[in-house]
Design a protein around this motif. Structure first.
Motif, PDB file in Angstrom:
ATOM      1  N   ILE A 177       0.867  -1.080  -0.035  1.00 38.53           N
ATOM      2  CA  ILE A 177       0.009  -0.125   0.083  1.00 38.53           C
ATOM      3  C   ILE A 177       1.049   1.264   0.018  1.00 38.53           C
ATOM      4  CG2 ILE A 177      -1.898   1.308   1.100  1.00 38.53           C
ATOM      5  CD1 ILE A 177      -2.482  -1.622   0.453  1.00 38.53           C
ATOM      6  N   ILE A 178       0.660   2.209  -0.931  1.00 39.61           N
ATOM      7  CA  ILE A 178       1.213   3.393  -0.839  1.00 39.61           C
ATOM      8  C   ILE A 178       0.288   4.372  -0.535  1.00 39.61           C
ATOM      9  CG2 ILE A 178       2.440   5.018  -2.508  1.00 39.61           C
ATOM     10  CD1 ILE A 178       3.103   2.558  -4.330  1.00 39.61           C
ATOM     11  N   ILE A 179       0.653   5.359   0.598  1.00 40.04           N
ATOM     12  CA  ILE A 179      -0.328   6.428   0.831  1.00 40.04           C
ATOM     13  C   ILE A 179       0.539   7.830   0.534  1.00 40.04           C
ATOM     14  CG2 ILE A 179      -1.272   7.784   2.884  1.00 40.04           C
ATOM     15  CD1 ILE A 179      -0.483   4.041   3.344  1.00 40.04           C
ATOM     16  N   ALA A 180      -0.223   8.704  -0.286  1.00 40.47           N
ATOM     17  CA  ALA A 180       0.706   9.873  -0.539  1.00 40.47           C
ATOM     18  C   ALA A 180      -0.307  10.792  -0.875  1.00 40.47           C
ATOM     19  CB  ALA A 180       1.223   9.461  -2.257  1.00 40.47           C
ATOM     20  N   THR A 181       0.501  12.239  -0.834  1.00 40.33           N
ATOM     21  CA  THR A 181      -0.250  13.483  -0.871  1.00 40.33           C
ATOM     22  C   THR A 181       0.086  13.827  -2.453  1.00 40.33           C
ATOM     23  OG1 THR A 181       1.734  14.605  -0.330  1.00 40.33           O
ATOM     24  CG2 THR A 181       0.194  14.181   1.322  1.00 40.33           C
TER      25      THR A 181
END
Length: 183
Positions: A177-181
């Motif tokens: 999982i990649i969480i990004a702005t």
């Protein structure tokens, strides 16, 4: 693929196999709602609805046992309203727009279906979650890691204003999982 990558991948794959085989403890301690004792019919129907809602379990939403156990491990006794409404639809592949107050369980409402789907199809770079702020990105990552701890989920946070080399190294580790702005 390095041996550490294959070890991490095998955790998710093993959890997926266990979920498919129905392994895991499905005991559950649910909090029971209590009525107000009022004679007002509107309050009675609301109390009856709350009793029904508080008796709904994580398993009732269609989640695999390992994720139900993770919820109980986080001391989440019963699904919140947003979770009860969103999770079954998400598990069916429906698109959802949800609106709920802060602290109501919105992150769990989208993280649990993502983790459930990851167990069905274990692979790296499985999902990207975009969020408007760095602080929220780190909070979401913490929730994913807590919910996915039993299955070995790896997350990566990519945000502006942080060292690019460090973030590139995190991405090279092939998280689930990649969480990004944005930006």
């Amino acid at each position: 693929m390095s041996s550490s990558e294959s070890d991490e991948m095998s955790d998710v794959e093993e959890a997926a196999r266990a979920a498919a085989n129905g392994d895991g403890d499905s005991s559950d301690e649910q909090e029971n709602g209590s009525g107000t004792g009022s004679d007002d019919s509107e309050e009675k129907s609301e109390t009856a609805e709350n009793d029904t809602e508080s008796k709904q379990t994580w398993e009732d939403l269609g989640l695999v046992d390992v994720l139900c156990q993770a919820c109980r491990g986080l001391k989440w006794k019963a699904p919140s309203k947003i979770q009860r409404e969103a999770i079954p639809l998400a598990l069916k592949g429906k698109d959802i727009i949800g609106l709920a107050e802060t602290g109501s369980g919105k992150t769990g409402a989208f993280a649990l279906p993502i983790l459930h789907s990851l167990l069905d199809n274990p692979q790296r770079y499985f999902a990207v979650v975009l969020t408007p702020t760095r602080e929220l990105a780190y909070q979401i990552s913490e929730q994913f890691e807590a919910l996915g701890a039993m299955i070995g989920v790896k997350c990566c946070v990519i945000v502006g204003g942080m060292d690019l080399v460090t973030q590139a190294i995190q991405l090279a580790r092939k998280p689930h999982i990649i969480i990004a702005t944005p930006g």
